[in-house]
Design a protein around this motif. Structure first.
Motif, PDB file in Angstrom:
ATOM      1  N   SER A  98       0.829  -1.210   0.000  1.00  7.77           N
ATOM      2  CA  SER A  98       0.000   0.000   0.000  1.00  7.77           C
ATOM      3  C   SER A  98       0.861   1.258   0.000  1.00  7.77           C
ATOM      4  O   SER A  98       0.512   2.253  -0.633  1.00  7.77           O
ATOM      5  CB  SER A  98      -0.911   0.008   1.213  1.00  7.77           C
ATOM      6  OG  SER A  98      -1.767  -1.101   1.184  1.00  7.77           O
ATOM      7  N   SER A 145       1.865   2.336  -3.500  1.00  8.82           N
ATOM      8  CA  SER A 145       0.837   3.089  -4.238  1.00  8.82           C
ATOM      9  C   SER A 145       0.807   4.548  -3.803  1.00  8.82           C
ATOM     10  O   SER A 145       0.656   5.451  -4.634  1.00  8.82           O
ATOM     11  CB  SER A 145      -0.536   2.460  -4.010  1.00  8.82           C
ATOM     12  OG  SER A 145      -0.566   1.148  -4.483  1.00  8.82           O
ATOM     13  N   VAL A 159       3.900   6.392  -5.292  1.00 10.55           N
ATOM     14  CA  VAL A 159       3.754   6.655  -6.727  1.00 10.55           C
ATOM     15  C   VAL A 159       2.730   7.765  -6.955  1.00 10.55           C
ATOM     16  O   VAL A 159       2.907   8.620  -7.833  1.00 10.55           O
ATOM     17  CB  VAL A 159       3.373   5.368  -7.489  1.00 10.55           C
ATOM     18  CG1 VAL A 159       2.971   5.671  -8.912  1.00 10.55           C
ATOM     19  CG2 VAL A 159       4.530   4.392  -7.472  1.00 10.55           C
ATOM     20  N   GLY A 160       1.665   7.798  -6.166  1.00  9.67           N
ATOM     21  CA  GLY A 160       0.679   8.867  -6.289  1.00  9.67           C
ATOM     22  C   GLY A 160       1.272  10.227  -5.974  1.00  9.67           C
ATOM     23  O   GLY A 160       1.022  11.209  -6.684  1.00  9.67           O
ATOM     24  N   ALA A 193       9.271   3.029  -4.481  1.00  6.84           N
ATOM     25  CA  ALA A 193       8.019   2.274  -4.620  1.00  6.84           C
ATOM     26  C   ALA A 193       8.247   0.956  -5.358  1.00  6.84           C
ATOM     27  O   ALA A 193       7.667  -0.072  -5.002  1.00  6.84           O
ATOM     28  CB  ALA A 193       6.979   3.117  -5.350  1.00  6.84           C
ATOM     29  N   VAL A 204       7.458  -2.778  -3.924  1.00  4.12           N
ATOM     30  CA  VAL A 204       6.627  -3.774  -4.609  1.00  4.12           C
ATOM     31  C   VAL A 204       7.369  -5.094  -4.728  1.00  4.12           C
ATOM     32  O   VAL A 204       6.816  -6.174  -4.455  1.00  4.12           O
ATOM     33  CB  VAL A 204       6.175  -3.258  -5.993  1.00  4.12           C
ATOM     34  CG1 VAL A 204       5.572  -4.372  -6.822  1.00  4.12           C
ATOM     35  CG2 VAL A 204       5.173  -2.145  -5.827  1.00  4.12           C
ATOM     36  N   TYR A 236      -6.902  -6.345  -3.392  1.00  2.00           N
ATOM     37  CA  TYR A 236      -6.311  -5.581  -4.487  1.00  2.00           C
ATOM     38  C   TYR A 236      -7.137  -5.670  -5.759  1.00  2.00           C
ATOM     39  O   TYR A 236      -7.154  -4.742  -6.564  1.00  2.00           O
ATOM     40  CB  TYR A 236      -4.854  -5.988  -4.728  1.00  2.00           C
ATOM     41  CG  TYR A 236      -3.951  -5.255  -3.764  1.00  2.00           C
ATOM     42  CD1 TYR A 236      -3.600  -3.940  -4.002  1.00  2.00           C
ATOM     43  CD2 TYR A 236      -3.508  -5.854  -2.600  1.00  2.00           C
ATOM     44  CE1 TYR A 236      -2.811  -3.246  -3.107  1.00  2.00           C
ATOM     45  CE2 TYR A 236      -2.715  -5.175  -1.703  1.00  2.00           C
ATOM     46  CZ  TYR A 236      -2.372  -3.866  -1.960  1.00  2.00           C
ATOM     47  OH  TYR A 236      -1.602  -3.178  -1.077  1.00  2.00           O
ATOM     48  N   ASN A 289      -8.485  -2.311  -7.598  1.00  2.40           N
ATOM     49  CA  ASN A 289      -8.309  -2.076  -9.031  1.00  2.40           C
ATOM     50  C   ASN A 289      -9.658  -1.901  -9.714  1.00  2.40           C
ATOM     51  O   ASN A 289      -9.785  -1.105 -10.647  1.00  2.40           O
ATOM     52  CB  ASN A 289      -7.522  -3.208  -9.679  1.00  2.40           C
ATOM     53  CG  ASN A 289      -6.044  -3.094  -9.408  1.00  2.40           C
ATOM     54  OD1 ASN A 289      -5.519  -1.994  -9.291  1.00  2.40           O
ATOM     55  ND2 ASN A 289      -5.373  -4.221  -9.280  1.00  2.40           N
ATOM     56  N   TYR A 311     -10.657   1.634  -9.036  1.00  2.47           N
ATOM     57  CA  TYR A 311      -9.898   2.550  -9.885  1.00  2.47           C
ATOM     58  C   TYR A 311     -10.476   2.573 -11.300  1.00  2.47           C
ATOM     59  O   TYR A 311     -10.591   3.628 -11.912  1.00  2.47           O
ATOM     60  CB  TYR A 311      -8.425   2.151  -9.955  1.00  2.47           C
ATOM     61  CG  TYR A 311      -7.667   2.356  -8.665  1.00  2.47           C
ATOM     62  CD1 TYR A 311      -7.953   3.413  -7.814  1.00  2.47           C
ATOM     63  CD2 TYR A 311      -6.655   1.490  -8.293  1.00  2.47           C
ATOM     64  CE1 TYR A 311      -7.270   3.598  -6.633  1.00  2.47           C
ATOM     65  CE2 TYR A 311      -5.946   1.663  -7.122  1.00  2.47           C
ATOM     66  CZ  TYR A 311      -6.260   2.718  -6.296  1.00  2.47           C
ATOM     67  OH  TYR A 311      -5.565   2.905  -5.136  1.00  2.47           O
TER      68      TYR A 311
END
Length: 138
Positions: free
Chosen positions: A2, A5, A8-9, A77, A81, A103, A107, A110
């Motif tokens: 988490s 994510s 990366v955001g 990130a 992962v 997940y 997704n 999203y």
């Protein structure tokens, strides 16, 4: 996983770098004319500021965290992962199934957000587009 994510955001948050006028000279009102490949012309009636913003602005962006730091956040990130994949491999089957379902739901959410109306995300209130084509050109 988490945290990857989130990083990366944060690294992907940017705003466009708009062109600025270097002079304060008076600008004559006029239209912007663009000639396309097929020989047609597009006439755009707008102010100089809007034309500069849309058509002559550089194709660059300003990252919230800076370009180098954004790259570092994406790299961190990626390491997170890869580490989480190794650690999830040591989980029992039940835990792997729960993680897969969570997940998959995220997704799905999203993808569901992509189906929402674009006006909820893009503020285009300052632009008015009126497409006009002469009858003989239709």
């Amino acid at each position: 996983m988490s945290l990857a994510s989130i990083l990366v955001g944060i690294a992907s948050y940017w705003t466009p770098m708009l062109a600025r006028r270097s002079t304060r000279a008076l600008i004559i009102e006029g239209d912007l004319v663009i000639r396309v490949r097929q020989g047609a012309f597009i006439i755009i009636q707008c102010t100089e500021e809007v034309a500069r913003e849309i058509f002559t602005g550089p194709e660059a962006c300003l990252y919230l965290t800076g370009s180098a730091f954004s790259t570092l956040l994406v790299w961190i990130a990626t390491i997170l992962v890869m580490t989480s994949i190794v650690l999830f491999g040591n989980c029992n089957w039940t835990m792997q199934a729960v993680i897969m379902v969570i997940y998959s739901l995220l997704n799905g959410l999203y993808c569901g957000v992509l189906l929402l109306p674009k006006r909820w995300f893009w503020d285009m209130s300052r632009y008015h587009c009126d497409a006009r084509t002469h009858e003989e050109c239709k």
